[in-house]
Design a protein around this motif. Structure first.
Motif, short mmCIF file in Angstrom:
data_model
loop_
_atom_site.label_atom_id
_atom_site.label_comp_id
_atom_site.label_asym_id
_atom_site.label_seq_id
_atom_site.Cartn_x
_atom_site.Cartn_y
_atom_site.Cartn_z
N ALA A 1 0.84 -1.20 0.00
CA ALA A 1 0.00 0.00 0.00
C ALA A 1 0.87 1.25 0.00
O ALA A 1 0.58 2.23 -0.72
CB ALA A 1 -0.92 -0.01 1.21
N SER A 2 1.95 1.24 0.78
CA SER A 2 2.86 2.38 0.83
C SER A 2 3.52 2.61 -0.52
O SER A 2 3.70 3.75 -0.97
CB SER A 2 3.92 2.16 1.91
N TYR A 3 3.88 1.51 -1.18
CA TYR A 3 4.49 1.60 -2.51
C TYR A 3 3.54 2.29 -3.50
O TYR A 3 3.94 3.21 -4.23
CB TYR A 3 4.85 0.19 -2.99
N TYR A 4 2.28 1.85 -3.51
CA TYR A 4 1.33 2.45 -4.45
C TYR A 4 1.00 3.90 -4.08
O TYR A 4 0.77 4.73 -4.96
CB TYR A 4 0.07 1.59 -4.53
N LEU A 5 0.98 4.20 -2.78
CA LEU A 5 0.81 5.59 -2.38
C LEU A 5 1.97 6.44 -2.89
O LEU A 5 1.79 7.56 -3.36
CB LEU A 5 0.71 5.69 -0.86
N PRO B 1 1.88 11.07 -7.76
CA PRO B 1 2.73 12.27 -7.92
C PRO B 1 2.56 13.27 -6.79
O PRO B 1 3.35 14.19 -6.66
CB PRO B 1 2.25 12.85 -9.27
N GLN B 2 1.50 13.10 -5.96
CA GLN B 2 1.28 14.05 -4.87
C GLN B 2 2.17 13.79 -3.66
O GLN B 2 2.25 14.61 -2.76
CB GLN B 2 -0.18 14.00 -4.42
N VAL B 3 2.83 12.60 -3.61
CA VAL B 3 3.63 12.26 -2.43
C VAL B 3 4.86 13.15 -2.36
O VAL B 3 5.60 13.30 -3.32
CB VAL B 3 4.05 10.78 -2.47
N CYS C 1 -1.48 17.25 -1.68
CA CYS C 1 -0.12 17.04 -1.20
C CYS C 1 -0.17 15.91 -0.18
O CYS C 1 -0.96 15.96 0.76
CB CYS C 1 0.41 18.32 -0.59
N LEU C 2 0.65 14.90 -0.36
CA LEU C 2 0.48 13.67 0.41
C LEU C 2 1.78 13.26 1.10
O LEU C 2 2.85 13.24 0.50
CB LEU C 2 0.01 12.55 -0.52
N GLN C 3 1.67 12.92 2.39
CA GLN C 3 2.77 12.36 3.16
C GLN C 3 2.36 10.96 3.62
O GLN C 3 1.23 10.77 4.06
CB GLN C 3 3.10 13.23 4.38
N LEU D 1 -8.83 5.20 -2.38
CA LEU D 1 -8.58 6.35 -1.53
C LEU D 1 -8.26 7.59 -2.37
O LEU D 1 -8.78 8.67 -2.11
CB LEU D 1 -7.42 6.05 -0.57
N LEU D 2 -7.43 7.42 -3.36
CA LEU D 2 -7.03 8.56 -4.17
C LEU D 2 -8.05 8.87 -5.26
O LEU D 2 -7.99 9.94 -5.88
CB LEU D 2 -5.66 8.29 -4.81
N GLY D 3 -8.95 7.91 -5.53
CA GLY D 3 -9.97 8.15 -6.54
C GLY D 3 -9.45 8.13 -7.94
O GLY D 3 -10.07 8.70 -8.86
N THR D 4 -8.29 7.48 -8.13
CA THR D 4 -7.69 7.43 -9.47
C THR D 4 -6.78 6.25 -9.53
O THR D 4 -6.35 5.69 -8.52
CB THR D 4 -6.89 8.72 -9.76
N GLY D 5 -6.42 5.79 -10.72
CA GLY D 5 -5.47 4.71 -10.89
C GLY D 5 -4.08 5.15 -10.52
O GLY D 5 -3.76 6.33 -10.61
#
Length: 460
Positions: free
Chosen positions: A16-20, A24-26, A56-58, A455-459
């Protein structure tokens, strides 16, 4: 900045962390391990926060032990020998298998894959130990056309008769009941019993066919037959206190031993039992559903013998529960993965798996069983099944407590109810891991991806 906290550093949490992190927002990724923390959650009554995730994502990964990887755990000796104490390979078939391979390539690890092609002896030869003998499982057309012990008739006959069986009317049933009804009791008692012990360390008379083997269930539902369905295609911690409160803003506070971390969403990759221990009384419906997911304990005994000691060559052998409840199976590690043998001198590596759904009945409490007893039982099995008279030159006993969830009939309904409760109560919580949607490494990785996409609402 929006923060997503991933609870659990096993393969599910890491996936899950990998896909997060592919988003591009990370902007930042941190991790904490070996710490006990407390968690407080305040839930938004609107969708504003989830919409803000695109800004913007952490990502913060939290793991209670001193190592990441969860049940994926290896010992690598200085002489080059590698011993697996958990999953030792993946089957790169279907969408979930290809997803794993794509992730491996993306991480730059494609060159490190050790392939076992279909032509390999480990792929072609798989055995079942029954009536005190090793029997090679039928494979290929010739294996289906003739009677192969321990079966009393050609398997093709069972397959042909299966097309005449009426479709079941129950929304779920046990794996044993399903296979007995469609393919006959003998196949269920021997092949399917052994398979469920090897994959789930579980009892096929208790496991759900809909949740454990959804492809078989869907084939019957869509085509009325397994055979037609396959031919035509079938659609396929840690001590934590969680407090939920409806408010006009949403945030999560995680108190670590060395400070406080705030987050906006939680992805829980914890086992169901661990999540149960952190939920407050207000989540009692969710707690009850999580408690209904049983787990089993498996003893994994790695053995190394001097020289080449196997009487047959193949991936390994399984045992039906009627033969020996204590022994689930033996993997001939040196056959599929000789690259993991030590570099100096010929040896044979084996892994003996014991217990599972029968652990307490055979060995008693995991708290009281000794490594010496488990090692003795494993070496006795190698002696009896494979005719190896000598003692191993190296051994390691690992007791994997509560390592494999058991999907009993109705499991899919329980999971649906959990996620409905989360939605209806506006909990910013995603459930991933082997407790819910599949126990294989491929399933866990793919479900981590699915949760992130939702969660992100996108692929990603």
């Amino acid at each position: 900045m929006t923060t997503v906290a991933v609870l659990g550093g096993g393969i599910g949490g890491l996936a899950a962390s990998y896909y997060l992190c592919k988003s591009p927002q990370v902007t930042k990724v941190t991790h904490h391990h070996g710490a006990t923390f407390c968690l407080s959650v305040y839930v938004s009554v609107s969708d504003m926060v989830l919409q803000s995730l695109s800004l913007c994502l952490q990502v913060i990964v939290l793991e209670s032990s001193s190592r990441f990887g969860g049940w994926l755990w290896s010992t690598r000796r200085s002489d080059g020998a590698v011993f697996e104490h958990g999953p030792r390979g993946i089957r790169p078939a279907g969408a979930v298998g290809h997803n794993t391979l794509n992730m491996v390539d993306d991480l730059g690890l494609g060159g490190d894959i050790l392939p076992v092609p279909y032509s390999h002896v480990a792929s072609k030869n798989r055995y079942v130990y029954m009536n005190r003998r090793l029997h090679r499982m039928p494979s290929g057309l010739s294996g289906l056309l003739r009677t192969v012990p321990p079966f009393s008739r050609p398997l093709l006959l069972s397959v042909a008769m299966e097309m005449l069986v009426k479709k079941g009317v129950e929304e779920d049933e046990s794996v044993h009941s399903f296979v007995s009804r469609r393919l006959g009791k003998e196949l269920a008692d021997i092949a399917v019993d052994s398979l469920c012990r090897g994959v789930f360390a579980g009892d096929c008379r208790k496991l759900s066919v809909r949740s454990c083997f959804p492809v078989l269930y869907d084939a019957e539902q869509r085509r009325g037959s397994l055979t037609l369905g396959m031919l035509l295609g079938s659609g396929t911690l840690l001590t934590v206190v969680l407090f939920t409160f409806l408010f006009f803003e949403f945030w999560v506070k995680i108190s670590l031993e060395d400070g406080v971390v705030s987050a906006d969403h939680i992805i829980s990759a914890l086992p169901a039992k661990a999540l149960v221990s952190i939920l407050p009384p207000s989540c009692q419906p969710l707690i009850q559903l999580l408690q209904d997911i049983a787990t089993v304990t498996v003893a994994v005994v790695n053995l190394e013998y001097e020289g080449s000691i196997l009487p047959v060559s193949g991936f390994g052998h399984l045992l039906p529960s009627s033969e020996d409840q204590a022994l689930l199976g033996v993997v001939y590690d040196s056959v599929p993965f000789p690259q993991h043998d030590r570099t100096n001198g010929r040896t044979t590596r084996l892994t003996v798996m014991m217990g599972g759904a029968w652990f307490h009945e055979v060995f008693g409490s995991p708290d009281t069983v000794t490594e010496e007893r488990l090692l003795a039982r494993a070496t006795e099995a190698v002696h009896c099944h494979l005719g190896v008279p000598t003692a191993p030159s190296w051994s390691r006993v690992s007791l994997q407590r509560d390592c494999i969830p058991q999907y009993y009939p109705g499991h899919f309904r329980r999971v649906e109810s959990m996620r409905s409760f989360i939605r209806e109560n506006n909990l910013s919580l995603s459930l991933i891991g082997s407790s819910y949607d599949g126990v294989s490494v491929n399933d866990v990785i793919f479900n981590g991806r699915t949760a992130v996409e939702q969660l992100l609402g996108t692929g990603v």
